[in-house]
Design a protein around this motif. Structure first.
Motif, PDB file in Angstrom:
ATOM      1  N   GLY A   1      61.061  11.112 -64.848  1.00 13.24           N
ATOM      2  CA  GLY A   1      60.359  11.232 -66.122  1.00 13.24           C
ATOM      3  C   GLY A   1      60.524   9.948 -66.917  1.00 13.24           C
ATOM      4  N   GLY A   2      59.986   9.932 -68.128  1.00 17.18           N
ATOM      5  CA  GLY A   2      60.096   8.753 -68.967  1.00 17.18           C
ATOM      6  C   GLY A   2      58.734   8.134 -69.219  1.00 17.18           C
ATOM      7  N   ILE A   3      58.742   6.865 -69.634  1.00 23.40           N
ATOM      8  CA  ILE A   3      57.509   6.120 -69.901  1.00 23.40           C
ATOM      9  C   ILE A   3      57.457   4.925 -68.967  1.00 23.40           C
ATOM     10  CG2 ILE A   3      56.208   4.766 -71.597  1.00 23.40           C
ATOM     11  CD1 ILE A   3      57.405   6.461 -73.790  1.00 23.40           C
ATOM     12  N   TYR A   4      56.347   4.785 -68.274  1.00 18.32           N
ATOM     13  CA  TYR A   4      56.136   3.629 -67.406  1.00 18.32           C
ATOM     14  C   TYR A   4      55.190   2.659 -68.102  1.00 18.32           C
ATOM     15  CZ  TYR A   4      54.180   0.508 -64.005  1.00 18.32           C
ATOM     16  OH  TYR A   4      53.759  -0.635 -63.391  1.00 18.32           O
ATOM     17  N   LEU A   5      55.504   1.346 -68.020  1.00 19.71           N
ATOM     18  CA  LEU A   5      54.628   0.301 -68.536  1.00 19.71           C
ATOM     19  C   LEU A   5      54.483  -0.815 -67.502  1.00 19.71           C
ATOM     20  CD1 LEU A   5      56.639   1.178 -71.178  1.00 19.71           C
ATOM     21  CD2 LEU A   5      55.094  -0.397 -72.312  1.00 19.71           C
ATOM     22  N   ASP A   6      53.266  -1.306 -67.349  1.00 18.66           N
ATOM     23  CA  ASP A   6      53.079  -2.530 -66.582  1.00 18.66           C
ATOM     24  C   ASP A   6      53.794  -3.678 -67.290  1.00 18.66           C
ATOM     25  OD1 ASP A   6      51.667  -1.518 -64.475  1.00 18.66           O
ATOM     26  OD2 ASP A   6      49.698  -2.212 -65.157  1.00 18.66           O
ATOM     27  N   LEU A   7      54.091  -4.727 -66.551  1.00 18.87           N
ATOM     28  CA  LEU A   7      54.832  -5.849 -67.128  1.00 18.87           C
ATOM     29  C   LEU A   7      54.016  -6.650 -68.137  1.00 18.87           C
ATOM     30  CD1 LEU A   7      56.691  -7.022 -63.922  1.00 18.87           C
ATOM     31  CD2 LEU A   7      57.777  -6.194 -66.016  1.00 18.87           C
ATOM     32  N   ASP A   8      52.705  -6.494 -68.107  1.00 18.26           N
ATOM     33  CA  ASP A   8      51.887  -7.202 -69.094  1.00 18.26           C
ATOM     34  C   ASP A   8      51.632  -6.371 -70.345  1.00 18.26           C
ATOM     35  OD1 ASP A   8      50.277  -5.387 -67.832  1.00 18.26           O
ATOM     36  OD2 ASP A   8      48.641  -6.770 -67.389  1.00 18.26           O
ATOM     37  N   ASN A   9      52.332  -5.253 -70.473  1.00 20.57           N
ATOM     38  CA  ASN A   9      52.258  -4.434 -71.685  1.00 20.57           C
ATOM     39  C   ASN A   9      53.585  -4.501 -72.418  1.00 20.57           C
ATOM     40  OD1 ASN A   9      50.305  -2.428 -69.709  1.00 20.57           O
ATOM     41  ND2 ASN A   9      49.528  -3.115 -71.687  1.00 20.57           N
ATOM     42  N   GLY A  10      53.527  -4.872 -73.695  1.00 16.88           N
ATOM     43  CA  GLY A  10      54.718  -4.897 -74.528  1.00 16.88           C
ATOM     44  C   GLY A  10      54.715  -3.767 -75.536  1.00 16.88           C
ATOM     45  N   CYS A  11      55.735  -3.734 -76.385  1.00 22.75           N
ATOM     46  CA  CYS A  11      55.888  -2.672 -77.387  1.00 22.75           C
ATOM     47  C   CYS A  11      55.802  -3.265 -78.796  1.00 22.75           C
ATOM     48  CB  CYS A  11      57.228  -1.954 -77.206  1.00 22.75           C
ATOM     49  SG  CYS A  11      57.418  -1.147 -75.606  1.00 22.75           S
ATOM     50  N   LYS A  12      55.012  -2.611 -79.637  1.00 19.65           N
ATOM     51  CA  LYS A  12      54.884  -3.025 -81.038  1.00 19.65           C
ATOM     52  C   LYS A  12      55.766  -2.191 -81.957  1.00 19.65           C
ATOM     53  CE  LYS A  12      50.666  -3.850 -82.506  1.00 19.65           C
ATOM     54  NZ  LYS A  12      49.223  -3.657 -82.761  1.00 19.65           N
TER      55      LYS A  12
ATOM     56  N   LYS B   1      64.212   9.479 -72.838  1.00 18.74           N
ATOM     57  CA  LYS B   1      64.129   8.116 -73.363  1.00 18.74           C
ATOM     58  C   LYS B   1      64.467   7.102 -72.268  1.00 18.74           C
ATOM     59  CE  LYS B   1      65.038   9.261 -78.209  1.00 18.74           C
ATOM     60  NZ  LYS B   1      65.889   8.996 -79.396  1.00 18.74           N
ATOM     61  N   ILE B   2      63.518   6.975 -71.351  1.00 17.81           N
ATOM     62  CA  ILE B   2      63.651   6.040 -70.239  1.00 17.81           C
ATOM     63  C   ILE B   2      62.367   5.210 -70.164  1.00 17.81           C
ATOM     64  CG2 ILE B   2      64.048   5.747 -67.762  1.00 17.81           C
ATOM     65  CD1 ILE B   2      65.177   8.581 -67.692  1.00 17.81           C
TER      66      ILE B   2
ATOM     67  N   SER C   1      62.587  -2.727 -79.472  1.00 12.03           N
ATOM     68  CA  SER C   1      61.911  -1.696 -80.273  1.00 12.03           C
ATOM     69  C   SER C   1      62.469  -0.306 -80.018  1.00 12.03           C
ATOM     70  CB  SER C   1      60.400  -1.701 -79.979  1.00 12.03           C
ATOM     71  OG  SER C   1      59.817  -2.928 -80.333  1.00 12.03           O
ATOM     72  N   ASN C   2      63.226  -0.162 -78.927  1.00 10.06           N
ATOM     73  CA  ASN C   2      63.711   1.166 -78.551  1.00 10.06           C
ATOM     74  C   ASN C   2      65.207   1.112 -78.240  1.00 10.06           C
ATOM     75  OD1 ASN C   2      60.983   2.794 -78.202  1.00 10.06           O
ATOM     76  ND2 ASN C   2      60.668   0.787 -77.243  1.00 10.06           N
ATOM     77  N   PRO C   3      66.034   0.826 -79.224  1.00 10.36           N
ATOM     78  CA  PRO C   3      67.483   0.769 -78.987  1.00 10.36           C
ATOM     79  C   PRO C   3      68.028   2.128 -78.571  1.00 10.36           C
ATOM     80  CG  PRO C   3      66.994   0.740 -81.345  1.00 10.36           C
ATOM     81  CD  PRO C   3      65.678   0.585 -80.641  1.00 10.36           C
ATOM     82  N   GLY C   4      68.956   2.110 -77.655  1.00 10.95           N
ATOM     83  CA  GLY C   4      69.552   3.354 -77.183  1.00 10.95           C
ATOM     84  C   GLY C   4      68.813   3.987 -76.018  1.00 10.95           C
ATOM     85  N   TRP C   5      67.660   3.445 -75.666  1.00 10.15           N
ATOM     86  CA  TRP C   5      66.922   3.970 -74.531  1.00 10.15           C
ATOM     87  C   TRP C   5      67.478   3.383 -73.235  1.00 10.15           C
ATOM     88  CZ3 TRP C   5      61.233   5.619 -74.658  1.00 10.15           C
ATOM     89  CH2 TRP C   5      60.924   6.228 -75.871  1.00 10.15           C
ATOM     90  N   GLU C   6      67.286   4.095 -72.147  1.00  9.47           N
ATOM     91  CA  GLU C   6      67.635   3.574 -70.828  1.00  9.47           C
ATOM     92  C   GLU C   6      66.460   2.750 -70.322  1.00  9.47           C
ATOM     93  OE1 GLU C   6      69.119   5.168 -66.416  1.00  9.47           O
ATOM     94  OE2 GLU C   6      68.598   6.599 -68.013  1.00  9.47           O
ATOM     95  N   TYR C   7      66.752   1.574 -69.829  1.00  9.24           N
ATOM     96  CA  TYR C   7      65.705   0.686 -69.336  1.00  9.24           C
ATOM     97  C   TYR C   7      65.925   0.425 -67.855  1.00  9.24           C
ATOM     98  CZ  TYR C   7      62.542  -3.211 -68.764  1.00  9.24           C
ATOM     99  OH  TYR C   7      61.527  -4.006 -68.321  1.00  9.24           O
TER     100      TYR C   7
ATOM    101  N   SER D   1      59.272   6.642 -79.794  1.00  7.66           N
ATOM    102  CA  SER D   1      59.725   8.032 -79.947  1.00  7.66           C
ATOM    103  C   SER D   1      58.610   9.022 -80.269  1.00  7.66           C
ATOM    104  CB  SER D   1      60.820   8.118 -81.015  1.00  7.66           C
ATOM    105  OG  SER D   1      61.972   7.411 -80.597  1.00  7.66           O
ATOM    106  N   PRO D   2      57.592   8.666 -81.091  1.00 10.76           N
ATOM    107  CA  PRO D   2      56.533   9.641 -81.371  1.00 10.76           C
ATOM    108  C   PRO D   2      55.764  10.113 -80.139  1.00 10.76           C
ATOM    109  CG  PRO D   2      56.486   7.876 -82.987  1.00 10.76           C
ATOM    110  CD  PRO D   2      57.451   7.464 -81.916  1.00 10.76           C
ATOM    111  N   LEU D   3      55.902   9.399 -79.031  1.00 13.05           N
ATOM    112  CA  LEU D   3      55.151   9.739 -77.822  1.00 13.05           C
ATOM    113  C   LEU D   3      55.929  10.642 -76.866  1.00 13.05           C
ATOM    114  CD1 LEU D   3      53.701   6.185 -77.084  1.00 13.05           C
ATOM    115  CD2 LEU D   3      52.600   8.064 -78.316  1.00 13.05           C
TER     116      LEU D   3
END
Length: 332
Positions: free
Chosen positions: A147-158, A65-66, A96-102, A162-164
């Protein structure tokens, strides 16, 4: 005495033209696997959400969860403050992702990470001709290491991501053209990222056009080529029916006007275009009319070869007449 040397020169250029034509065909065939049907397992966001059984999901969680994002301020070097609109988008993922490392990686921390963990790549990293290539490259190394999930800065979360987390590795597929590198995810030390990061050195060419150089040396064309290469090395599916080696493509078609396409459940698309160069629109136009472009290109190449052969035949015919003229005068 000059004619034989001219003839050799013509033959040389004909051979060189044919070699260039052959190389061009091989590159086009290579491009075919980048822009058309892709390997791996396609999964829609709806399918990923339905497969999720909540916090007690019995499936193994592969991805930590990063959340990684990268901000390199090319306009104001040293200023590590996000623009207000991107900060607002970033907060959608945090909330949208409380408890995750950012982790927000700046130009300084990105270089420190490469220098500390992958010093063998630092020279290439520092000498990329376009700053966005460093953003491309560091995301691959971050996923390999953390590991974890990478997002560009122009992508947000709806929604909660966790399902991913229950797939060893996935990248995003826009449904047309090359695969995307704007949203990526995997477990640490996945062999795909190991292969890709070690491929950055031999693929680091300058292709004259900025868009082509960025895309094919470190961006989405490069990523797609390595994706296809990686899958070509995997054992056939039938050889191991009880074990899945293929990787996943999370479908994210950006044609929002198509109601028949799977909706975006997890992510949003906001203001981007921070690395647009003069040739971006040219290549986007080519991508939207790829078959017409290829037809025109083959027509141009074929026409050039035809003209070259015609000129060569005329030269040979003229040379033959010049060669026989002294004999004709002698006979008279």
């Amino acid at each position: 005495m000059m004619r034989p040397s001219i003839r050799i020169s013509v033959i040389f250029w004909v051979v060189a033209l044919l070699m260039c034509f052959g190389y061009g065909i091989s590159r086009l065939l290579h491009f075919k696997q980048i822009f058309f049907q892709h390997a791996g397992i396609a999964i829609t966001q709806t399918e990923a959400l339905k497969a999720y059984k909540g916090p007690d999901d019995p499936r193994p969680q592969y991805i930590p969860k990063i959340i990684h994002q990268v901000f390199h301020n090319w306009h104001e070097p040293g200023n590590e403050t996000l623009p207000s609109d991107w900060e607002k988008v970033r907060q959608t993922c945090v909330k949208s992702n409380p408890g995750w490392e950012y982790k927000l990686w700046t130009e300084r921390t990105s270089r420190e990470f490469i220098e500390t963990e992958y010093a063998w790549f630092l020279h290439t990293y520092d000498n990329y001709p376009f700053p966005v290539q460093r953003v491309d490259a560091v995301r691959y190394f971050l996923l390999l290491f953390y590991g974890g999930i990478y997002l560009d800065l122009d992508n947000g979360c709806k929604a909660d991501l966790s399902p991913l987390l229950y797939y060893p590795m996935w990248i995003t597929d826009g449904g047309r053209g090359a695969l995307s590198n704007n949203i990526l995810a995997s477990r640490p030390n996945h062999p795909f990222w190991a292969r890709l990061t070690h491929s950055l050195l031999p693929w680091s060419y300058n292709w004259f056009f900025p868009y082509a150089t960025i895309s094919y040396a470190s961006g989405q064309w490069f990523e797609t080529a390595i994706w296809e290469e990686y899958h070509a090395l995997l054992p056939p599916v039938d050889a191991f029916p009880n074990h899945e080696h293929r990787l996943y493509r999370l479908m994210m078609d950006d044609r929002m006007d198509r109601p028949d396409l799977d909706p975006w459940i997890f992510f949003t698309q906001e203001r981007g275009g921070s690395w647009v160069n003069w040739d971006n629109y040219l290549f986007l136009l080519i991508g939207d009319h790829l078959f017409l472009f290829l037809f025109s290109l083959f027509t141009l190449i074929g026409g050039s070869i035809w003209v070259g052969l015609r000129l060569y035949r005329r030269y040979r015919a003229g040379y033959s007449r010049v060669k026989t003229q002294p004999e004709e005068r002698y006979m008279i």
